[in-house]
Design an enzyme around this catalytic site. Sequence first.
Site, PDB file in Angstrom:
ATOM      1  N   SER A 138      36.829  28.869   3.867  1.00  0.00           N
ATOM      2  CA  SER A 138      35.548  29.358   3.677  1.00  0.00           C
ATOM      3  C   SER A 138      35.246  30.142   2.265  1.00  0.00           C
ATOM      4  O   SER A 138      36.409  30.689   1.935  1.00  0.00           O
ATOM      5  CB  SER A 138      35.306  30.529   4.972  1.00  0.00           C
ATOM      6  OG  SER A 138      34.160  31.096   4.706  1.00  0.00           O
ATOM      7  N   TYR A 151      37.697  37.181  10.553  1.00  0.00           N
ATOM      8  CA  TYR A 151      37.384  36.038  10.184  1.00  0.00           C
ATOM      9  C   TYR A 151      37.861  35.579   8.728  1.00  0.00           C
ATOM     10  O   TYR A 151      38.484  34.530   8.618  1.00  0.00           O
ATOM     11  CB  TYR A 151      35.722  35.720  10.374  1.00  0.00           C
ATOM     12  CG  TYR A 151      35.559  34.499   9.951  1.00  0.00           C
ATOM     13  CD1 TYR A 151      35.375  33.200  10.788  1.00  0.00           C
ATOM     14  CD2 TYR A 151      34.979  34.118   8.630  1.00  0.00           C
ATOM     15  CE1 TYR A 151      35.073  31.913  10.188  1.00  0.00           C
ATOM     16  CE2 TYR A 151      34.527  32.974   8.190  1.00  0.00           C
ATOM     17  CZ  TYR A 151      34.497  31.755   9.060  1.00  0.00           C
ATOM     18  OH  TYR A 151      34.362  30.642   8.612  1.00  0.00           O
TER      19      TYR A 151
END
Length: 247
Positions: A138, A151
């Site tokens: 990400s 995350y």
Amino acid sequence: MKSSGNTILVTGGGSGIGREYARRWHDAGNTVIVAGRTLSSLAETAKGRENIHPVEFDVADAQGVAAFATGLCERFPGLNVVVNNAGIMPFETIEAPRDLDDAERVVETNLLGPIRLIDAFIEQLKTAEDAALINVSSGLAFVPLPKAASYSASKAALHSYTLSLRKRLEGLVEVIELIPPGVQTELTPGQSQLEGYLPLDDFVTESMALLAQKSTPSEICVEAVRAFRNSEANGNQQELLDMLGAR
């Protein structure tokens, strides 16, 4: 990575990025296995596409990984591409004591899941022709979203692990990191409708064009994520962090 003639496993194939990639790869002439926790969602991914095969599996199931890999390799002996896409992104309050269940689930799913899956399939990949391993990290691996700290940290760790894999598997398995920006999916509730996030179709189209290059880049970075990926080198990481922290 070759564009067609592969047998590809995609985790998290029941929605979002995983679903769209599975359909695109199928339509390009690949056999695709979609794995996830909800068989009905996987069946929706496969609807109308005879060479997408749904398989129920939870990447957080540490005890079931070996049996899953063995069974899949027996059923699909030509398996040559593994895509670690499954992930969860709960929002957290980390500035006070709290229940750590969410943080532990994130690490279990987003980091330990891919590590265990890679370990289970590594011998298959090392002997397969045109083998590739794709880890989906990400842009938040490079500039964290403070309200999704676990995350962001799990994706930073996956980025680091991918670097090590690439070095150790050099000449044996092509190791690719796919680095999405914020994409309009339901990774978090309502995200698919948020302005400023890249439409899913646009993201997959741009990133698949990069994957199809004759010499596939080791990192797949669409234009919308480059500022995050290069923020530390460009000296604007703090600026981007402040922006995300204000959201």
